[in-house]
Design an enzyme around this catalytic site. Sequence first.
Site, PDB file in Angstrom:
ATOM      1  CG  HIS A 157      -3.773  -4.501  10.861  1.00 27.62           C
ATOM      2  ND1 HIS A 157      -4.479  -3.146  10.317  1.00 27.62           N
ATOM      3  CD2 HIS A 157      -3.111  -3.988  12.024  1.00 27.62           C
ATOM      4  CE1 HIS A 157      -4.444  -2.254  11.198  1.00 27.62           C
ATOM      5  NE2 HIS A 157      -3.434  -2.781  12.012  1.00 27.62           N
TER       6      HIS A 157
HETATM    7 FE1  FES Z   1      -5.781  -3.185   8.668  1.00 29.26          FE
HETATM    8 FE2  FES Z   1      -5.556  -2.715   6.224  1.00 29.26          FE
HETATM    9  S1  FES Z   1      -5.363  -4.727   7.255  1.00 29.26           S
HETATM   10  S2  FES Z   1      -5.970  -1.318   7.782  1.00 29.26           S
END
Ligand code: FES
Length: 140
Positions: free
Chosen positions: A105
């Site tokens: 993410h």
């Molecule tokens: Fe979501 Fe690493 S940014 S698990």
Amino acid sequence: LAQVDVDVSQIAEGQSVTARWRGRPVFIRHRTAAEIEEGRGVDPASLPDPVARNENLSPDAPATDENRAAEGAEQWLVMVGVCTHLGCVPLGQSGDYNGWFCPCHGSHYDTAGRIRSGPAPRNMDVPVFEFISESTVRIG
Ligand code: FES
């Protein structure tokens, strides 16, 4: 295993290895002088997570570069290689801060494994560890 011993004598400056400890990856990075300098140039108070998250220190120790690295051997960074967002394994030597990037993410960690941007709420955890000789680190 409760404890894992890792031989770090073959890890050249600028390289890392990943050990397994309690089912989790642990990154052991031999940092370069430039990486240490970059880490030191940051005021912990300005960080998203200003706490060291180092189990070898008190829980409220600030997230200075020194408090993230091995005591007396700041070229060594030992930390659980799990993103503090939802648990993916971040990629080394990448991201906007020359540290780790979590592709799940988009969390960016710096050269001391501190979260700098993205959804992860905390710095990556530094586990209990010690150097039991010049070349061996014991995790756990
Ligand atoms: Fe979501 Fe690493 S940014 S698990």
